[in-house]
Every structure is written in structure tokens, then in C-alpha cells.
Design an enzyme around this catalytic site. Sequence first.
Site, mmCIF file in Angstrom:
data_model
loop_
_atom_site.group_PDB
_atom_site.id
_atom_site.type_symbol
_atom_site.label_atom_id
_atom_site.label_comp_id
_atom_site.label_asym_id
_atom_site.label_seq_id
_atom_site.Cartn_x
_atom_site.Cartn_y
_atom_site.Cartn_z
ATOM 1 N N TYR A 151 20.584 -86.302 69.837
ATOM 2 C CA TYR A 151 19.671 -85.483 69.028
ATOM 3 C C TYR A 151 19.689 -85.948 67.573
ATOM 4 O O TYR A 151 18.655 -86.290 66.999
ATOM 5 C CB TYR A 151 20.101 -84.023 69.146
ATOM 6 C CG TYR A 151 19.169 -83.033 68.466
ATOM 7 C CD1 TYR A 151 17.910 -82.762 68.983
ATOM 8 C CD2 TYR A 151 19.570 -82.353 67.318
ATOM 9 C CE1 TYR A 151 17.058 -81.838 68.373
ATOM 10 C CE2 TYR A 151 18.733 -81.426 66.703
ATOM 11 C CZ TYR A 151 17.487 -81.166 67.233
ATOM 12 O OH TYR A 151 16.656 -80.247 66.625
ATOM 13 N N GLU A 153 20.939 -88.682 66.010
ATOM 14 C CA GLU A 153 20.508 -90.059 65.733
ATOM 15 C C GLU A 153 19.055 -90.268 66.168
ATOM 16 O O GLU A 153 18.321 -91.043 65.553
ATOM 17 C CB GLU A 153 21.427 -91.082 66.426
ATOM 18 C CG GLU A 153 22.855 -91.091 65.900
ATOM 19 C CD GLU A 153 22.993 -91.702 64.501
ATOM 20 O OE1 GLU A 153 22.003 -91.780 63.755
ATOM 21 O OE2 GLU A 153 24.122 -92.100 64.154
ATOM 22 N N PHE A 197 23.681 -63.080 70.494
ATOM 23 C CA PHE A 197 24.089 -61.740 70.075
ATOM 24 C C PHE A 197 23.116 -60.689 70.626
ATOM 25 O O PHE A 197 23.542 -59.657 71.142
ATOM 26 C CB PHE A 197 24.128 -61.635 68.545
ATOM 27 C CG PHE A 197 25.335 -62.285 67.904
ATOM 28 C CD1 PHE A 197 26.444 -62.641 68.655
ATOM 29 C CD2 PHE A 197 25.368 -62.523 66.527
ATOM 30 C CE1 PHE A 197 27.553 -63.235 68.064
ATOM 31 C CE2 PHE A 197 26.471 -63.112 65.924
ATOM 32 C CZ PHE A 197 27.563 -63.481 66.695
ATOM 33 N N ASP A 279 32.959 -76.758 64.629
ATOM 34 C CA ASP A 279 32.095 -75.712 64.091
ATOM 35 C C ASP A 279 32.123 -75.737 62.557
ATOM 36 O O ASP A 279 33.170 -75.499 61.964
ATOM 37 C CB ASP A 279 32.611 -74.346 64.589
ATOM 38 C CG ASP A 279 31.529 -73.291 64.544
ATOM 39 O OD1 ASP A 279 30.455 -73.540 65.110
ATOM 40 O OD2 ASP A 279 31.757 -72.237 63.922
HETATM 41 N N1 LIG Z 1 14.473 -73.812 66.166
HETATM 42 C C1 LIG Z 1 15.227 -74.355 65.243
HETATM 43 O O1 LIG Z 1 16.085 -73.671 64.651
HETATM 44 C C2 LIG Z 1 15.055 -75.820 64.879
HETATM 45 C C3 LIG Z 1 15.904 -76.359 63.901
HETATM 46 C C4 LIG Z 1 15.749 -77.694 63.562
HETATM 47 C C5 LIG Z 1 14.762 -78.463 64.132
HETATM 48 N N2 LIG Z 1 13.947 -77.933 65.072
HETATM 49 C C6 LIG Z 1 12.934 -78.826 65.682
HETATM 50 O O2 LIG Z 1 11.718 -78.128 65.863
HETATM 51 C C7 LIG Z 1 11.106 -78.547 67.087
HETATM 52 C C8 LIG Z 1 10.832 -77.325 67.955
HETATM 53 O O3 LIG Z 1 12.061 -76.674 68.241
HETATM 54 P P1 LIG Z 1 12.130 -75.316 69.083
HETATM 55 O O4 LIG Z 1 13.242 -74.526 68.553
HETATM 56 O O5 LIG Z 1 10.775 -74.734 69.172
HETATM 57 O O6 LIG Z 1 12.605 -75.888 70.482
HETATM 58 P P2 LIG Z 1 12.005 -75.651 71.933
HETATM 59 O O7 LIG Z 1 12.956 -76.292 72.878
HETATM 60 O O8 LIG Z 1 11.669 -74.232 72.132
HETATM 61 O O9 LIG Z 1 10.642 -76.464 71.867
HETATM 62 C C9 LIG Z 1 10.548 -77.843 72.123
HETATM 63 C C10 LIG Z 1 9.307 -78.076 72.965
HETATM 64 O O10 LIG Z 1 9.145 -79.484 73.187
HETATM 65 C C11 LIG Z 1 8.837 -79.684 74.564
HETATM 66 N N3 LIG Z 1 9.259 -81.036 74.919
HETATM 67 C C12 LIG Z 1 10.531 -81.508 74.996
HETATM 68 N N4 LIG Z 1 10.506 -82.813 75.346
HETATM 69 C C13 LIG Z 1 9.196 -83.164 75.465
HETATM 70 C C14 LIG Z 1 8.537 -84.378 75.809
HETATM 71 N N5 LIG Z 1 9.210 -85.505 76.078
HETATM 72 N N6 LIG Z 1 7.183 -84.372 75.861
HETATM 73 C C15 LIG Z 1 6.480 -83.237 75.593
HETATM 74 N N7 LIG Z 1 7.053 -82.069 75.281
HETATM 75 C C16 LIG Z 1 8.407 -82.038 75.209
HETATM 76 C C17 LIG Z 1 9.595 -78.595 75.294
HETATM 77 O O11 LIG Z 1 9.111 -78.343 76.585
HETATM 78 C C18 LIG Z 1 9.387 -77.419 74.341
HETATM 79 O O12 LIG Z 1 8.194 -76.744 74.613
HETATM 80 C C19 LIG Z 1 12.053 -79.539 67.735
HETATM 81 O O13 LIG Z 1 11.609 -80.847 67.443
HETATM 82 C C20 LIG Z 1 13.385 -79.276 67.063
HETATM 83 O O14 LIG Z 1 14.181 -80.433 67.006
HETATM 84 C C21 LIG Z 1 14.079 -76.626 65.467
#
Ligand SMILES: NC(=O)c1ccc[n+]([C@@H]2O[C@H](COP(=O)([O-])OP(=O)(O)OC[C@H]3O[C@@H](n4cnc5c(N)ncnc54)[C@H](O)[C@@H]3O)[C@@H](O)[C@H]2O)c1
Length: 350
Positions: A151, A153, A197, A279
Amino acid sequence: MRTEPSQPLRVLVTGGAGFLGSHLCERLLEDGHDVLCVDNFYTGTRANVASLFENPRFELLRHDITFPLYVEVDRIFNLACPASPRHYQLDPVQTTKTSVHGAINLLGLAKRLRAPIVQASTSEVYGDPAQHPQTEDYWGHVNPIGPRACYDEGKRCAETLFADYRRQHGLVTRIARIFNTYGPRMQPADGRVVSNFITQALAGEPLTVYGDGRQTRSFCYVDDMVDALIRLMNEPGDACEPVNLGSDDEIAMIDIAREVVRIVGATVPIEFRPLPSDDPRQRRPDLEVAHRRLGWRATTPLATGLAHTARYFIHRQAMHHEPGDLVRSTQIASHMLAQISTQNRPAAAT
Ligand SMILES: NC(=O)c1ccc[n+]([C@@H]2O[C@H](COP(=O)([O-])OP(=O)(O)OC[C@H]3O[C@@H](n4cnc5c(N)ncnc54)[C@H](O)[C@@H]3O)[C@@H](O)[C@H]2O)c1
């Protein structure tokens, strides 16, 4: 507050059926745009966007972004990637492919269309940071071969690609380094603090706190994050440096646990377990750049955000007959409604 461009656009949201993506699709439709939501449903679901199906401006396409995509759009948000360690470590090779091949495919599309593109990057690019709070010019401290590397990298390499497409091809690329975000449509079993939680409290189980609970986190409500992502896309000028997005309102784990117990009205104990070795004691973004460039800061109070999120989980339990019986959910819902109406009652004259 200016968040909408003056004319409707065709906007592609990859990962649009996930937690953040589904809220972004909703908001873009509200702003009058056409939305193409692309998702392979790895962690996202059709249910997350089911309320949008009747909107003629919404389209859903099942597609894996590790394969090229040929569509015609004006703007691209690349959110596709599992976000919780539990999910991204299930198939680490696919996680790296999604970040890296996915970025190459989406940047290729953006180049052909000359479309601005926003990348959902992450605070995890800082790894186990040696600097607090983290500013965007901190290069991070990541183990390239550890179990989180797929994730961390993967996202770092995606940032490299965004920067190089900018330098080499003159594309408008924007990088959002997203810190912990929470809200409705988080998955109940994804191992993240807020969802953990709330689901524990709703199930009448003890809330699990690691260590002494004094380690801090900062949580941003999803509506605020969506607002920031849209502002980043619409930012005038050609700034392309990454921007930290999140909340800098630090709160100790134990206090979040107490707040959840209070909001849900559950009478459950808090159970302490040993702190995992990796952590971090503290995680907080430096948000100066977001304030300066986007005029943005998160405004939703934690109590309000937690109440919306708890209400979503109660509704979800009732719809899916998930653990936690209906009677308890109904009692909790009445408790929350009573609390909200008390909070909204005008103060008595003194
Ligand atoms: N939620 C957070 O706190 C947070 C923090 C940092 C970064 N992000 C980034 O924001 C984005 C969304 O995160 P989220 O929390 O909504 O996660 P999530 O897992 O709910 O959403 C990710 C979505 O991407 C889709 N997906 C995964 N691999 C795929 C692929 N190869 N092709 C097409 N679709 C694919 C999944 O099915 C899912 O709908 C991500 O890129 C995540 O790295 C989120």
C-alpha cells in the site's frame, strides 16, 4: 464557498462504489455533473451507490483499473484502491498493481483527454514518521519490503507517476494525501478504529482499546474530505505539489471510545489490550498548505460525525440482519434521537 465549476462536466470517479468514492459521486451529482463511477467491487458495493441509480446523470461500470479504460470524460478522480490494512494485505500484489498499473492507465487516459486528474494518496506515504506533525516536504520513513509496503510503496510510486506525467507531459495532476477519514459507508469489519468502536458498542460488546489509550489520532468527517477533494480539483493555477488533507484535531483513543459509548448510549466497558509494536503514538497532519492553497479546513464536529456514522450502522444492521439485535438497535436509535433533539433545543433564558 466555491466548489462547483460553472458548467456541468463529465467526471470519472474510480473506486466510486467505495466509502469515500460513493460520497464523492453523490456530491458531484448534486453539483450538476455527469458521473461515471468505475469499480471492480473489491471492497466497494453496488449498495453504496444504489440511491444514485435512478439519476440519469449517473453511470456505473464494473472495471478493474489495472486494465486500460477507454472513456470520454473531462475530469478524473482516482480513488480505486483498498484502504484498510485488512483489505489491502489480503492480496498485496493486486494492491500494488492497483496503485501502480492503475495510475499508469488513468494517467494515460488523462493524457489522451488532456483532463485534470486527482490522485487519492495517503498519509501512509510518510510510513512510520520521524516528524510530527507531518508536512508535505517530509519524505517519509517506509519499509519497502514490509507487509504494509504494497500500500505505502504503491501509493508512493503512484505519486512519482503523477509528478512525472506533470513534468514530462504537462498534465494537470493533483495529489491529495488523505489522513484518517470516517463516516457512513465505512465497512463494519475493516479493522479501523471508528467502525470498530461503533460496531462493538452496537453489538453490546466491550470496546477494545490498545495500550493505555493515550495515543492520539485525528479524524476527518467524510463530507469535509469530499469538499477538500473537489476544491483540489478546481484549484486555479498550476500548483501540483501534494496536499495533506484531514483533521488536525487530535484526540486520544480512549476519548474516542468514551465519545462513541456516550453517543450510542451503550452500557459497555472499555477493554485494554497490549499495544501492537508498530502502532504510532501520534498521527496528525500539518494542514497549512491545505489552508493556504484551498482555503479549506474540516468543520464537522466529531460528535456530529460520529452520530451520523452510528446512525448508518444501525440502519445497515436492520437492513442486513447483521449481528446486534433489532431491539437493541431501536433502543439505541431512540437514545440518539433524544440526544439530538436535546442538543437542538434552544437554551432556556437566564
Ligand atoms: N478512508 C480513509 O481514511 C483514507 C485515508 C487515506 C487514503 N485513502 C484513499 O482513498 C481512496 C478511497 O478509500 P476508501 O476509504 O473509500 O476505501 P474503500 O475500500 O471503501 O474504496 C476503494 C474502492 O476502490 C475499489 N477498487 C479497489 N481496487 C480496484 C481496482 N483494481 N479497480 C477498480 N476498483 C477498485 C474498491 O472496490 C472500492 O470500491 C483509496 O485510494 C485510499 O487509499 C482513504
